[in-house]
Structures are given as structure tokens and as C-alpha cells.
Design a protein around this motif. Structure first.
Motif, short mmCIF file in Angstrom:
data_model
loop_
_atom_site.label_atom_id
_atom_site.label_comp_id
_atom_site.label_asym_id
_atom_site.label_seq_id
_atom_site.Cartn_x
_atom_site.Cartn_y
_atom_site.Cartn_z
N TYR A 155 -14.02 -4.41 6.58
CA TYR A 155 -14.92 -4.83 7.66
C TYR A 155 -14.27 -4.60 9.02
CZ TYR A 155 -17.97 -7.95 10.38
OH TYR A 155 -18.83 -8.48 11.32
N LEU A 156 -13.03 -5.05 9.17
CA LEU A 156 -12.36 -4.89 10.46
C LEU A 156 -12.21 -3.43 10.84
CD1 LEU A 156 -9.57 -7.61 10.16
CD2 LEU A 156 -11.65 -7.72 11.55
N SER A 157 -12.01 -2.57 9.85
CA SER A 157 -11.82 -1.14 10.15
C SER A 157 -13.07 -0.48 10.70
CB SER A 157 -11.36 -0.39 8.90
OG SER A 157 -12.44 -0.12 8.00
N GLN A 158 -14.21 -1.14 10.59
CA GLN A 158 -15.45 -0.61 11.17
C GLN A 158 -15.55 -0.89 12.67
OE1 GLN A 158 -17.16 1.16 8.71
NE2 GLN A 158 -15.39 0.34 7.56
N PHE A 159 -14.70 -1.81 13.17
CA PHE A 159 -14.80 -2.23 14.56
C PHE A 159 -13.53 -1.96 15.37
CE2 PHE A 159 -17.54 -4.90 11.96
CZ PHE A 159 -18.76 -4.77 12.62
N MET A 160 -12.41 -1.76 14.68
CA MET A 160 -11.15 -1.50 15.37
C MET A 160 -10.26 -0.69 14.45
SD MET A 160 -9.36 -5.29 15.04
CE MET A 160 -10.88 -6.18 15.45
N VAL A 161 -9.32 0.02 15.04
CA VAL A 161 -8.35 0.75 14.24
C VAL A 161 -7.21 -0.19 13.88
CG1 VAL A 161 -6.76 2.70 14.15
CG2 VAL A 161 -8.95 2.93 15.35
N LEU A 162 -7.00 -0.40 12.60
CA LEU A 162 -5.87 -1.20 12.13
C LEU A 162 -4.68 -0.27 11.98
CD1 LEU A 162 -7.72 -3.31 9.42
CD2 LEU A 162 -7.10 -4.02 11.74
N GLU A 163 -3.54 -0.70 12.50
CA GLU A 163 -2.36 0.15 12.52
C GLU A 163 -1.21 -0.50 11.78
OE1 GLU A 163 -2.05 0.52 16.78
OE2 GLU A 163 -3.05 2.48 16.73
N PRO A 164 -0.24 0.30 11.31
CA PRO A 164 0.91 -0.27 10.62
C PRO A 164 1.60 -1.35 11.45
CG PRO A 164 0.89 2.10 10.35
CD PRO A 164 -0.19 1.77 11.34
N GLY A 165 1.87 -2.48 10.82
CA GLY A 165 2.48 -3.60 11.51
C GLY A 165 1.50 -4.63 12.02
N ASP A 166 0.21 -4.31 12.03
CA ASP A 166 -0.79 -5.31 12.43
C ASP A 166 -0.85 -6.43 11.39
OD1 ASP A 166 -1.44 -3.85 14.68
OD2 ASP A 166 -3.35 -3.10 13.91
N LEU A 167 -1.25 -7.60 11.86
CA LEU A 167 -1.30 -8.79 11.03
C LEU A 167 -2.73 -9.32 10.99
CD1 LEU A 167 0.45 -11.02 9.57
CD2 LEU A 167 0.51 -12.19 11.79
N ILE A 168 -3.19 -9.70 9.81
CA ILE A 168 -4.51 -10.30 9.65
C ILE A 168 -4.34 -11.67 9.01
CG2 ILE A 168 -6.81 -10.12 8.63
CD1 ILE A 168 -6.35 -7.09 8.40
N ASN A 169 -4.80 -12.72 9.69
CA ASN A 169 -4.87 -14.07 9.12
C ASN A 169 -6.25 -14.24 8.51
OD1 ASN A 169 -2.28 -14.70 10.00
ND2 ASN A 169 -2.99 -15.64 11.91
N THR A 170 -6.31 -14.61 7.24
CA THR A 170 -7.56 -14.48 6.49
C THR A 170 -8.36 -15.77 6.35
OG1 THR A 170 -6.34 -14.76 4.42
CG2 THR A 170 -6.71 -12.50 5.19
N GLY A 171 -7.97 -16.83 7.05
CA GLY A 171 -8.75 -18.06 7.00
C GLY A 171 -8.03 -19.17 6.26
N THR A 172 -8.55 -20.40 6.42
CA THR A 172 -7.88 -21.58 5.88
C THR A 172 -8.86 -22.45 5.10
OG1 THR A 172 -6.29 -23.31 6.51
CG2 THR A 172 -8.30 -23.19 7.81
#
Length: 282
Positions: free
Chosen positions: A229-246
């Protein structure tokens, strides 16, 4: 493979933590665990060197544990990604992932002090599964392509100031981006070591009291879907961090008090280690 960074803030040295608890120095392979290392096949080189017995042993006694990846290019977060947390927050279950950003310089070591911001009365905690991106992700065709761009996983504490986040207008970012608001680690566990990221227990205690006890199987949008989903709106690059919720159990839900100076947070996720932070005052 479990990667760690040891030493004073800004001067950490990269290492591999072996299954038997020994540490092996990665300094001969890379200056740091960062986007360039991940993009350039660093994980494969490190694994090969470890298997061949080419890495010197490192004495880590007395060394601070830093975040397992050097400053991310960006920290992307998913809000309300567990139905029980959405309910305790008084929010409807989202139809699409709720996306916000944290400043990259919020990332600190897993045992570093967390600072309550000045004028804060509602500083909160959130144990989360963090995803570290290992290859460029741009317009992925489907969630099935997500695993190929994930370097590994870690524990994240998505610390939040709820008044700044919810009551001061605008986006959530200013309630999420205060200094020290993203303890990360202790390890970056490579994706091949995590059989199923949707079957991990995650827990958090404050002053020894259990506050959060959930499972990633209860995510509304799973890891693969989030990365796609995120890749449809921004370019994810090596070293990026995604926090997936709590999951549920945060102070915002009304059952528990907010953090104050002197509190101690402890967090763990199955197979990813454990964090401990004392709360200080900015």
C-alpha cells in the motif's frame, strides 16, 4: 541473523549477535548498518562471512546498545491498525491504512531514556512491530512482492504525546516526532529468521504492570499489505522504517495513566528481543 549496533550515540559499531550469544564485529565489512549497506547486498556478505568464520569476536560488555539501523531515511507509521486499539481510541475501523510520519531523529536505542516533552500531560507508549526496508519499493504490483523488499524486523516503541497529536490541530506528526519518541531494537532480525510476521506476540509493561498484550495476527492490514500500500504513494528505500501499529492497552484508552518522569517501560516481541526505557523530563 541478528544485527546490533554498539557504542555511544553517533559512534556505534555494527555487529552480529550469534545464536550462542557471542558478538562478531562487522567493521571489516561495513562502517554501519544503513541504507547503503542493505541496498548493496550487505546482509548476504555478513551472513557469508559469519558462516565462514571470518568475523572477529567482539567483547560487548559495558557497551550501550544503539538502534540496530543507523538514521532511517524516513519513518512511516500506520495508525489504528488493530481493531481493539481503534475501539479504545474511539475511532472506527479504518477502510484503508491510516498513514502518518515520524521525524527520523526520533529513533534512539532500545534502552535509552525517553523524554516527556515540556508542557506535556499525555505522553503515551505503543509497542509495535517495525519493518526495515532492504530494497527500493515503488508501485509494487501486489502484496506478494512485499517480502522481497523487507530486510528484517525489530521492536519499536511509537511514543506519542496525545494532546499534541489530537487536540492541537493539523496532522498527527507533531505528537509523534518529539525527541526520543522512537526507541528501536535491540536487534534487526533478518526476514529469513521470522517465519511468519503475522504470528508474533507483542507485550508492554509500565513499572512492571502489564499494559499491552497482543498478537500481530490481529492486525487489520498485515505487513505485506502495508508495504504494498505504501509503495503506491511513496518510494520506500533501503533503510526506511515502518511502524505497523499497536494493540489495545495504551493510556489513551482510559484504563491506565500517562507516562511521567521516573516510569519504566519494558517491551518485547517474540523472537525480536526486549527493550527497557526509563522516562525522563525534557
Amino acid at each position: 541473523m541478528r544485527l546490533v549496533r554498539l557504542g555511544d550515540a553517533g559512534a556505534e559499531r555494527p555487529a552480529v549477535l550469534a545464536e550462542d550469544g557471542r558478538l562478531f564485529d562487522l567493521g571489516g565489512i561495513t562502517r554501519d548498518v544503513d541504507g547503503a549497506f542493505l541496498a548493496g547486498g550487505g546482509l548476504a556478505r555478513a551472513a557469508a562471512a559469519l558462516a565462514a568464520g571470518e568475523l572477529p569476536e567482539l567483547d560487548g560488555r559495558g557497551l550501550r546498545v544503539g538502534a540496530p539501523i543507523a538514521r532511517p531515511g524516513k519513518v512511516v507509521c500506520i495508525g489504528l491498525n488493530y481493531a481493539d486499539h481503534a475501539a479504545e481510541s474511539g475511532a472506527a475501523t479504518p477502510a484503508e491504512p491510516v498513514v502518518f510520519m515520524k521525524a527520523p531523529n526520533t529513533v534512539v536505542g532500545p534502552d535509552d531514556v525517553v523524554l516527556v516533552p515540556r508542557a506535556s500531560t499525555r505522553t503515551d507508549y505503543e509497542v509495535e512491530l517495525a519493518v526495515v526496508i532492504g530494497a527500493t519499493a515503488r508501485y509494487l504490483a501486489d502484496p506478494g512482492q512485499a517480502r522481497a523488499v523487507i530486510a528484517g524486523y525489530a521492536i519499536s516503541n511509537d511514543v506519542s504525546e496525545r494532546e499534541f497529536q489530537l487536540d492541537r490541530g493539523g496532522q498527527w506528526d507533531k505528537g509523534k516526532s518529539c525527541e526520543t519518541f522512537n526507541p528501536l531494537g535491540p536487534w534487526l532480525v533478518t526476514a529469513d529468521e521470522v517465519a511468519d510476521p503475522q504470528d508474533l506476540g507483542l507485550r508492554l509493561w509500565v513499572n512492571g504492570e502489564p499494559r499491552q498484550d497482543g498478537s500481530t495476527k490481529n492486525m487489520i492490514f498485515d505487513v505485506a499489505h502495508v508495504v504494498w500500500y505504501l509503495s503506491q504513494f511513496m518510494v520506500l528505500e533501503p533503510g526506511d522504517l515502518i511502524n505497523t501499529g499497536t494493540p489495545a492497552g495504551v493510556a489513551l484508552g482510559g484504563r491506565y495513566p500517562y507516562l511521567v518522569e521516573g516510569d519504566v517501560m519494558e517491551l518485547e516481541i517474540d523472537g525480536l528481543g526486549r527493550q527497557r526505557q526509563e522516562v525522563g523530563q525534557a
